[in-house]
Design a protein around this motif. Structure first.
Motif, PDB file in Angstrom:
ATOM      1  N   ARG A  91     -35.602  12.003   9.669  1.00  0.00           N
ATOM      2  CA  ARG A  91     -34.254  12.148  10.367  1.00  0.00           C
ATOM      3  C   ARG A  91     -33.035  12.490   9.577  1.00  0.00           C
ATOM      4  NH1 ARG A  91     -31.858   8.126  12.076  1.00  0.00           N
ATOM      5  NH2 ARG A  91     -32.856   6.353  11.235  1.00  0.00           N
ATOM      6  N   LEU A  92     -33.048  12.372   8.332  1.00  0.00           N
ATOM      7  CA  LEU A  92     -31.668  12.478   7.594  1.00  0.00           C
ATOM      8  C   LEU A  92     -31.711  14.163   7.352  1.00  0.00           C
ATOM      9  CD1 LEU A  92     -31.908   9.829   4.661  1.00  0.00           C
ATOM     10  CD2 LEU A  92     -30.155  10.078   6.699  1.00  0.00           C
ATOM     11  N   SER A  93     -30.643  14.527   7.239  1.00  0.00           N
ATOM     12  CA  SER A  93     -30.344  15.860   6.797  1.00  0.00           C
ATOM     13  C   SER A  93     -31.024  16.193   5.514  1.00  0.00           C
ATOM     14  CB  SER A  93     -29.043  16.388   6.866  1.00  0.00           C
ATOM     15  OG  SER A  93     -28.228  15.800   5.756  1.00  0.00           O
ATOM     16  N   TRP A  94     -31.183  17.442   5.022  1.00  0.00           N
ATOM     17  CA  TRP A  94     -31.783  17.665   3.596  1.00  0.00           C
ATOM     18  C   TRP A  94     -30.888  17.193   2.540  1.00  0.00           C
ATOM     19  CZ3 TRP A  94     -36.241  17.958   1.742  1.00  0.00           C
ATOM     20  CH2 TRP A  94     -36.648  18.484   0.654  1.00  0.00           C
ATOM     21  N   PRO A  95     -29.686  17.461   2.567  1.00  0.00           N
ATOM     22  CA  PRO A  95     -28.655  16.765   1.405  1.00  0.00           C
ATOM     23  C   PRO A  95     -28.585  15.245   1.403  1.00  0.00           C
ATOM     24  CG  PRO A  95     -27.629  18.649   2.481  1.00  0.00           C
ATOM     25  CD  PRO A  95     -28.758  18.299   3.354  1.00  0.00           C
ATOM     26  N   ARG A  96     -28.628  14.751   2.584  1.00  0.00           N
ATOM     27  CA  ARG A  96     -28.594  13.489   2.671  1.00  0.00           C
ATOM     28  C   ARG A  96     -30.094  12.611   2.222  1.00  0.00           C
ATOM     29  NH1 ARG A  96     -24.999  11.696   8.115  1.00  0.00           N
ATOM     30  NH2 ARG A  96     -23.072  12.506   7.440  1.00  0.00           N
ATOM     31  N   LEU A  97     -31.164  13.382   2.589  1.00  0.00           N
ATOM     32  CA  LEU A  97     -32.406  12.891   1.972  1.00  0.00           C
ATOM     33  C   LEU A  97     -32.604  12.961   0.673  1.00  0.00           C
ATOM     34  CD1 LEU A  97     -35.398  12.144   2.480  1.00  0.00           C
ATOM     35  CD2 LEU A  97     -35.932  14.371   2.776  1.00  0.00           C
ATOM     36  N   LEU A  98     -31.872  13.707  -0.198  1.00  0.00           N
ATOM     37  CA  LEU A  98     -31.903  14.062  -1.402  1.00  0.00           C
ATOM     38  C   LEU A  98     -31.123  12.786  -2.079  1.00  0.00           C
ATOM     39  CD1 LEU A  98     -31.790  17.822  -2.199  1.00  0.00           C
ATOM     40  CD2 LEU A  98     -33.955  16.361  -2.156  1.00  0.00           C
ATOM     41  N   ALA A  99     -30.144  12.642  -1.567  1.00  0.00           N
ATOM     42  CA  ALA A  99     -29.052  11.379  -1.904  1.00  0.00           C
ATOM     43  C   ALA A  99     -29.686  10.288  -1.775  1.00  0.00           C
ATOM     44  CB  ALA A  99     -27.823  11.620  -1.324  1.00  0.00           C
ATOM     45  N   ALA A 100     -30.392  10.073  -0.760  1.00  0.00           N
ATOM     46  CA  ALA A 100     -31.197   8.829  -0.344  1.00  0.00           C
ATOM     47  C   ALA A 100     -32.212   8.660  -1.239  1.00  0.00           C
ATOM     48  CB  ALA A 100     -31.317   8.656   1.078  1.00  0.00           C
ATOM     49  N   ALA A 101     -32.960   9.478  -1.434  1.00  0.00           N
ATOM     50  CA  ALA A 101     -34.289   9.492  -2.387  1.00  0.00           C
ATOM     51  C   ALA A 101     -33.712   9.384  -3.639  1.00  0.00           C
ATOM     52  CB  ALA A 101     -35.066  10.731  -2.437  1.00  0.00           C
ATOM     53  N   TYR A 102     -32.677   9.679  -4.157  1.00  0.00           N
ATOM     54  CA  TYR A 102     -32.113   9.244  -5.655  1.00  0.00           C
ATOM     55  C   TYR A 102     -31.861   7.871  -5.709  1.00  0.00           C
ATOM     56  CZ  TYR A 102     -29.706   9.082 -10.032  1.00  0.00           C
ATOM     57  OH  TYR A 102     -29.444   8.674 -11.269  1.00  0.00           O
ATOM     58  N   ALA A 103     -30.891   7.527  -4.730  1.00  0.00           N
ATOM     59  CA  ALA A 103     -30.461   6.082  -4.757  1.00  0.00           C
ATOM     60  C   ALA A 103     -31.787   5.154  -4.655  1.00  0.00           C
ATOM     61  CB  ALA A 103     -29.303   6.046  -3.560  1.00  0.00           C
ATOM     62  N   GLY A 104     -32.358   5.538  -3.827  1.00  0.00           N
ATOM     63  CA  GLY A 104     -33.553   4.354  -3.521  1.00  0.00           C
ATOM     64  C   GLY A 104     -34.619   4.475  -4.937  1.00  0.00           C
ATOM     65  N   SER A 105     -34.738   5.461  -5.448  1.00  0.00           N
ATOM     66  CA  SER A 105     -35.447   5.521  -6.791  1.00  0.00           C
ATOM     67  C   SER A 105     -34.850   4.723  -7.701  1.00  0.00           C
ATOM     68  CB  SER A 105     -36.033   7.102  -7.007  1.00  0.00           C
ATOM     69  OG  SER A 105     -36.546   7.094  -8.317  1.00  0.00           O
ATOM     70  N   LEU A 106     -33.506   5.124  -8.043  1.00  0.00           N
ATOM     71  CA  LEU A 106     -32.801   4.052  -9.191  1.00  0.00           C
ATOM     72  C   LEU A 106     -32.616   2.961  -8.644  1.00  0.00           C
ATOM     73  CD1 LEU A 106     -31.253   4.459 -11.546  1.00  0.00           C
ATOM     74  CD2 LEU A 106     -29.097   4.886 -10.234  1.00  0.00           C
ATOM     75  N   GLY A 107     -32.421   2.449  -7.493  1.00  0.00           N
ATOM     76  CA  GLY A 107     -32.632   0.918  -7.164  1.00  0.00           C
ATOM     77  C   GLY A 107     -33.801   0.507  -7.264  1.00  0.00           C
ATOM     78  N   TRP A 108     -34.913   1.285  -7.161  1.00  0.00           N
ATOM     79  CA  TRP A 108     -36.273   0.524  -6.973  1.00  0.00           C
ATOM     80  C   TRP A 108     -36.525   0.391  -8.697  1.00  0.00           C
ATOM     81  CZ3 TRP A 108     -39.705  -2.311  -5.025  1.00  0.00           C
ATOM     82  CH2 TRP A 108     -41.101  -1.986  -5.348  1.00  0.00           C
ATOM     83  N   LEU A 109     -36.200   1.161  -9.651  1.00  0.00           N
ATOM     84  CA  LEU A 109     -36.428   1.210 -10.929  1.00  0.00           C
ATOM     85  C   LEU A 109     -35.537   0.016 -11.853  1.00  0.00           C
ATOM     86  CD1 LEU A 109     -37.813   4.015 -10.632  1.00  0.00           C
ATOM     87  CD2 LEU A 109     -36.476   4.863 -12.715  1.00  0.00           C
ATOM     88  N   LEU A 110     -34.448   0.096 -11.309  1.00  0.00           N
ATOM     89  CA  LEU A 110     -33.451  -1.015 -11.864  1.00  0.00           C
ATOM     90  C   LEU A 110     -33.689  -2.389 -11.296  1.00  0.00           C
ATOM     91  CD1 LEU A 110     -29.934   0.968 -11.780  1.00  0.00           C
ATOM     92  CD2 LEU A 110     -31.326   0.145 -13.754  1.00  0.00           C
TER      93      LEU A 110
END
Length: 454
Positions: A91-110
């Motif tokens: 559902r997310l627009s492409w820029p928001r998907l990239l932002a969400a993917a990065y935030a999710g990945s960083l949160g998961w790692l940390l």
């Protein structure tokens, strides 16, 4: 038609995902149990670290913990990602998907790293066998490069620590740079590495979209974000190498589009830098070729090759020649721990480890991709994903066959994980949901049961 067709339940024989899961369960069961059942010394850890709590094939120890500072955030991200990740990716627009993917990945790692508290970030890089302690003592970079190869042999008067000796100098120089800008503390450097490692998912998504496979990118996003490899990515220099290579491949993919040949220059520079960070990264050339084939463009190849070669020759001009260093490292490796690690175990024990970091449905995804290969090859989007996933599998096979990665591949092979993970796109929809659940469960369980040493 697109990759969605490849994930039609009718496209994959019903028993195939079950077969792949069974293979993973049997392989992991044997890898963990055989050394203990028959007293097989496989040297998962160096003799200096020998412990009755060793858990081969992991380079770690049995250290169960019920709760840590990162437990609640990790479980929360896991549950929310499993429940809503696939829907948001669509559902997310492409820029928001990239932002969400990065935030999710960083949160998961940390969150996974912080299960061990702040030491989950600082412990690894503070290890004397890692890069930071050496980086703090570096004076002249030119002298470092001129003497680098001579300090690789274990019997040299001032030999490098294990990780420094085992990599070309760009890995050490990255940490030298952190020290010189004031980020050379164990915790600060760990945070920098983690922040950069989390960008890998964005690079892979950019690669797919540049090759015309946005739909596949959206399907793959939850698996790329919530990867079990996250347990070994936070603060791992190998995850940093993987990020550098992933961005090089993303630039290469962008260069295949009409009028964007100039992207081949940063692609070559990044890929060349990755090669100068790890001796295993030349194998990623297979993925680079897959990118060019998927993009149906060969004009970027000479441009990227010249740029990459410029990096390698630049190091040679200042005293470090990759082709001279590798044989020396080979001798040190086989004179050390490698001689105590039986290939009869590690040839398949490595694959068991890769199953942990790529996810329990690794074989299910690969088998599903193979089953739909003929049909997928006729669809542009499916063809792209198939090529990249197949290249990732070949890289793992080549790395295993080399004999230069016996054990510790839960860390060493982290750069290969995202590309093989793309095979999950070919799973039937119901199995994709199961696979994502098994991924997050694997990560949380491994983080809480073992001291992973990375």
């Amino acid at each position: 038609m697109d990759a969605g067709a490849a994930t039609d339940p009718r496209a994959v024989p019903r028993a195939l995902p079950w077969l792949g899961l069974a293979v993973a369960v049997v392989l992991l069961s044997l890898a963990f149990s055989l050394p203990h059942l028959i007293g097989w010394e496989v040297a998962s850890r160096a003799p200096r670290n020998a412990s009755p709590d060793e858990v081969p094939p992991l380079h770690g120890l049995w250290r169960p913990k019920l709760f840590g500072p990162g437990t609640v955030p990790a479980v929360l991200i896991a549950v929310l990602g499993w429940r809503y990740g696939a829907d948001l990716a669509q559902r997310l627009s492409w820029p928001r998907l990239l932002a969400a993917a990065y935030a999710g990945s960083l949160g998961w790692l940390l969150s996974l790293a912080f299960v061990d508290g702040t030491s989950g970030i600082s412990r690894v890089l503070g290890n004397p066998y890692e890069y930071l302690r050496t980086a703090r003592d570096v004076g002249s970079v030119h002298q470092l490069l001129e003497t680098y190869v001579s300090r690789v042999p274990i019997d040299s008067p001032d030999n490098w620590p294990t990780h420094v000796a085992g990599h070309p100098p760009a890995a050490l120089l990255f940490f030298v740079g952190l020290v010189r800008v004031g980020l050379g503390g164990d915790f600060a450097a760990g945070m920098v590495v983690t922040v950069l490692a989390a960008t890998t998912v964005v690079a892979v998504l950019v690669t797919l979209r540049a090759l015309g496979a946005e739909d596949a990118a959206r399907r793959a996003a939850p698996f790329l974000v919530l990867t079990p490899a996250a347990v070994f990515m936070a603060v791992s220099a190998d995850a940093l190498f993987g990020a550098v290579m992933a961005w090089g491949l993303a630039c290469l993919a962008l260069s295949t589009r009409s009028g964007r040949l100039w992207w081949a220059v940063p692609a070559g520079l990044l890929l060349g830098t990755g090669v100068m960070m790890s001796y295993g990264m030349p194998l990623m050339g297979l993925v680079a070729v897959a990118v060019l084939v998927a993009g149906r463009a060969w004009r970027p190849l000479p441009v990227a090759a010249v740029a990459a070669l410029a990096v390698v020759l630049g190091f040679a001009a200042f005293g470090f020649s990759w082709w001279e260093a590798y044989p020396v490292l080979h001798d040190r490796y086989w004179a050390g721990i490698a001689k105590d690690r039986p290939l009869a175990y590690w040839a398949w024990g490595n694959i068991a480890l890769f199953t942990i970091i790529a996810g329990p449905l690794l074989f299910s995804g690969v088998l599903s991709a193979a089953a739909t290969a003929r049909d997928a090859a006729r669809r542009s989007t499916s063809r792209v994903v198939l090529l990249l996933a197949a290249a990732g599998v070949l890289v793992v096979v080549a790395a295993d066959a080399s004999g230069m990665s016996k054990a510790e591949v839960e860390r060493i092979w982290v750069p290969f994980v995202p590309w093989v993970t793309l095979a999950y796109v070919f799973l039937p929809p119901r199995w994709q949901r199961v696979g994502l659940g098994l991924q997050v469960l694997t990560a949380v369980v491994v983080q809480h049961l073992f001291y992973t040493a990375w």
